[in-house]
Scaffold this active site. Structure first.
Site, PDB file in Angstrom:
ATOM      1  N   ASP A  13       6.296  32.336  78.181  1.00  0.00           N
ATOM      2  CA  ASP A  13       6.346  32.567  76.734  1.00  0.00           C
ATOM      3  C   ASP A  13       5.552  33.826  76.353  1.00  0.00           C
ATOM      4  OD1 ASP A  13       7.117  31.989  74.160  1.00  0.00           O
ATOM      5  OD2 ASP A  13       5.522  30.547  73.773  1.00  0.00           O
ATOM      6  N   GLY A  16       8.267  38.287  73.163  1.00  0.00           N
ATOM      7  CA  GLY A  16       8.518  38.905  71.862  1.00  0.00           C
ATOM      8  C   GLY A  16       7.234  39.412  71.224  1.00  0.00           C
ATOM      9  N   HIS A  30      11.425  41.135  76.905  1.00  0.00           N
ATOM     10  CA  HIS A  30      12.166  40.346  77.903  1.00  0.00           C
ATOM     11  C   HIS A  30      12.361  41.167  79.184  1.00  0.00           C
ATOM     12  CE1 HIS A  30      12.601  37.284  74.956  1.00  0.00           C
ATOM     13  NE2 HIS A  30      13.505  37.896  74.224  1.00  0.00           N
ATOM     14  N   LEU A 124      10.772  29.439  99.732  1.00  0.00           N
ATOM     15  CA  LEU A 124      10.563  28.975  98.356  1.00  0.00           C
ATOM     16  C   LEU A 124      11.883  28.593  97.681  1.00  0.00           C
ATOM     17  CD1 LEU A 124       8.547  28.985  95.767  1.00  0.00           C
ATOM     18  CD2 LEU A 124       9.568  31.218  95.313  1.00  0.00           C
TER      19      LEU A 124
END
Ligand code: IPE
Ligand code: IPE
Ligand code: MG
Length: 240
Positions: A13, A16, A30, A124
């Site tokens: 998060d 922006g 982004h 992974l």
């Protein structure tokens, strides 16, 4: 190293806000977020984490302005095409969870190709949550269980936590022991509602585009300093 979580989940998060702080538009954030993804995947591989789930786009994110949604979809397709060769070379297996039917065809194809190319890899497992929401997943699981009962393939009395988990999109992965959310918000935002039941939650102020290996290590150290009691007493845990 002996107390590493097998599975780390991250709510990426703050793209922006980070972009706005740089005087740029949200998509710039982004694009920079992808650099963090690359760094964190590299670090997780190096440290020996077995499963890494990244929350890239929620069901609720479809309600963002159209230009941002379109920009994000283009970014996903471009990034997957660009990164898969390296991920494959590094023995990373890709998986996608979420309501993928909602994605544009181009994105669906990119995801299917990436999954297929890396299916046999044994390093992974990188799980990307795309068009994902925990409630959507729980409703889907309920539907699939109900269908099995209706078909006579399952008895109501045989439904238990194991059977339930087998009907989730994450059925092939263990539950995350650690969940990290960047950028200061202290909420789950509809992420892995069933699977996070006993995860350690770490909230950091660092914005996702600035999140690097050292932040991951910091979170792992914090995780290791916590006593996971699973309902027992501290004395019981220390006897084990
Ligand atoms: C996370 O960053 C990425 C996505 C949800 C796609 P945000 O876009 O939510 O950034 P903020 O929270 O508005 O800063
Ligand atoms: C959660 O972030 C979803 C992802 C990181 C993909 P949001 O930025 O959408 O969450 P809210 O709206 O702040 O809860
Ligand atoms: Mg956000």
């Amino acid at each position: 190293m002996k107390r590493l979580p097998k599975h780390v989940a991250i709510i990426m998060d703050g793209n922006g806000r980070w972009a706005n702080e740089q005087g740029q538009d949200r998509l710039y954030g982004h694009y920079h977020g992808v650099i963090s993804v690359r760094k964190v995947v590299e670090a997780a591989t190096e440290i020996g984490i077995q499963y890494l789930t990244l929350y890239a786009f929620s069901t609720e994110n479809w309600d963002r302005p159209e230009a941002e949604v379109t920009g994000l979809m283009t970014l996903f397709v471009e990034t997957i095409a660009k990164e898969v060769p390296d991920l494959h070379k590094n023995n990373i297996k890709l998986a996608f969870i979420g309501n993928l039917d909602m994605l544009p065809n181009e994105a669906k194809k990119a995801l299917a190709d990436a999954t297929q190319t890396t299916a046999q890899n044994t390093g992974l497992t990188l799980i990307i949550a795309l068009s994902y929401s925990g409630r959507w997943e729980l409703v889907e699981a309920a539907k699939s269980i109900a269908q099995k009962v209706a078909n006579g393939a399952l008895l109501v009395n045989d439904i238990n936590e194991t059977v339930f988990a087998e009907n989730l999109t994450t059925c092939a992965f263990p539950d995350p022991e650690l969940m990290i959310r960047t950028s200061g918000e202290c909420r789950i935002s509809n992420f892995l509602l069933y699977q996070l039941a006993y995860a350690e939650l770490i909230f950091t102020e660092t914005r996702w585009p600035e999140f690097r290996k050292e932040h991951l290590i910091q979170a792992l150290l914090e995780y290791q300093s916590r006593e996971r009691r699973f309902g027992k007493t501290s004395a019981q845990i220390q006897q084990i």
